[in-house]
Design an enzyme around this catalytic site. Sequence first.
Site, PDB file in Angstrom:
ATOM      1  N   GLU A  13       0.827  -1.207   0.000  1.00  0.00           N
ATOM      2  CA  GLU A  13       0.000   0.000   0.000  1.00  0.00           C
ATOM      3  C   GLU A  13       0.868   1.267   0.000  1.00  0.00           C
ATOM      4  OE1 GLU A  13      -4.349  -1.160   1.733  1.00  0.00           O
ATOM      5  OE2 GLU A  13      -2.950  -0.267   3.154  1.00  0.00           O
ATOM      6  N   GLU A  67      -6.498  -7.656  -0.768  1.00  0.00           N
ATOM      7  CA  GLU A  67      -6.981  -7.653   0.618  1.00  0.00           C
ATOM      8  C   GLU A  67      -8.483  -7.416   0.577  1.00  0.00           C
ATOM      9  OE1 GLU A  67      -5.052  -5.061   3.363  1.00  0.00           O
ATOM     10  OE2 GLU A  67      -3.029  -5.763   2.870  1.00  0.00           O
TER      11      GLU A  67
END
Length: 583
Positions: free
Chosen positions: A158, A232
């Site tokens: 991320e 995710e």
Amino acid sequence: MPHLQIDDGGFTLDGEPFRLLSGGLHYFRVHPEQWADRLRKARLMGLNTIETYVPWNLHQPRPGRFRLDGGLDLPRFIELAAAEGLHVLLRPGPYICAEWEGGGLPSWLLGEPGIQLRSRDPRFLDAVDDYFVRLFTPLQHCLASRGGPVLAVQVENEYGAYGDDTAYLEHLAGSLRSCGVDVPLFTCDQPADLERGALPGVLATANFGSRSAQGLATLRARQPKGPLMCAEFWIGWFDRWGTHHVVRDPDQAARELDELLATGASVNFYMFHGGTNFGFTNGANDKHTYRPTVTSYDYDAPLDEAGDPTPKYTAFRDVIAKYASVPDGPVPSPGPRLAPRTVALTASAGLLASADALGTAVDARRPLTMEELEQDFGFVLYETKLPLKGPALLEVEQVRDRAQVFVDGQPVGVLERESHEHALSFVVPRAGSTLSVLVENQGRVNYGQGIHDRKGLLGKVLLDGAEPAEWTSRPLPLTELCSLGFEVATAAPVGPTFHRGTFEVADPADTFLHLDGWTKGNAWVNGFALGRYWSRGPQRSLYVPAPVLRAGTNEIVVLELHAAHRGRTVQFRATADLGPTEE
């Protein structure tokens, strides 16, 4: 093992179309003797792949030391996954977030003044390159290109939520390649951050927990060709001290999963099995206010903290069966539990009185940070002399994270980072009294710019407006408690105290430690650090894995920082109590 390939049409495995049905399972949050059980249950739910982060801070606790043993035996974990017929997605960081201490970045990096983490700072990149060499040299046989189960490796984590330096990501990808990582690479970002976090030539994936069609459309706009994947898929969430226990309706989560799989996309559940932040390993968030994460990482996942199937397990298996083959048979049964019991903690040892046995004091003109003391977790005990009798004012520029203050061993107050507290007044009984400040690292920040999170007393520390000229800083990592001199307690102890008791076990089984009536501290069973407890909740029990127990006599030690249960008893029960949920 077959090879994963990425082409314009999607994933293929040895030339055949392939969909990743993956679930997060962090080996470092699960007792190693329970890895095989959790992996088997992943396959039985219909998963074909297991995903795990790699915590750099545990594997390389000091620059010259690297561990792949015991609960950090990653090659063994990967081999167990292969034995179960599962592929592996590996996410080595260097930054992992994961609600893990410091996002997995070693604390010793912060011993470098001014270092910029997750950047092209040469000091950081040199450390990362060294880490990758140490990690992937013994993992070569685990890569799919060499017959292992690791299909793909993630670059950073991320990153688009943190920065936009493509050259930094290019360096990491090049470092992985130079270490022999020749399987596909991928990045992951939340949809709004894809532009900043993507790396040209590397597969981009998206992270979200709802509105799957919208998230995948954003990913497709950024990446017109190739596989669509949610790296995710958030099916639960983590808990923080002082809030409620977060849960998500199984049926609603299953509907979101159905919507995602109907598009043909691949998925990785975050989490399939959350596990536990054993010891001092939980992270924290700091979005203007510091908020530490609790010990349990149950995550309201398909497998609960003890590895038992939850309603989500059945709901997700039913959805997966619409799109892929699922093994026949019933849902796995819950595991056995230890019979409930109450244990008296009859012996005690004061922390302040035992300080010499727990750590060595370092003299300096100011309080030293944990990083300067080469300390990762635990507490630091700071002490100085108070020259004058009478009222006094202690001012601390930054408390990282919770300071208990004592004068001649008597508690006079607490300063909490979470409450933005910086000053405390008290009365000094005599000239030459000892001021003791016990500072707890409650978890280094794991997300955002706050990851530069040094611990201890930072900045100026003033007494009545002046800086004391002499301090001692004593690291208390509490990794070894056998040197404590326990004695039978005849009166209620004052101040932080270790309490010890024993109990008998015939057949070890999972259990949950409940500390009703206790205030705040840590607990160990047979030397295994279970984690933190805190009466503020929401979590009200600590998971005790069966392999921690042994047939015969077992020992429990509780460090209570404030006030123990009046009878100094604890209970082992068959069920967890993770606290109230939001109405």
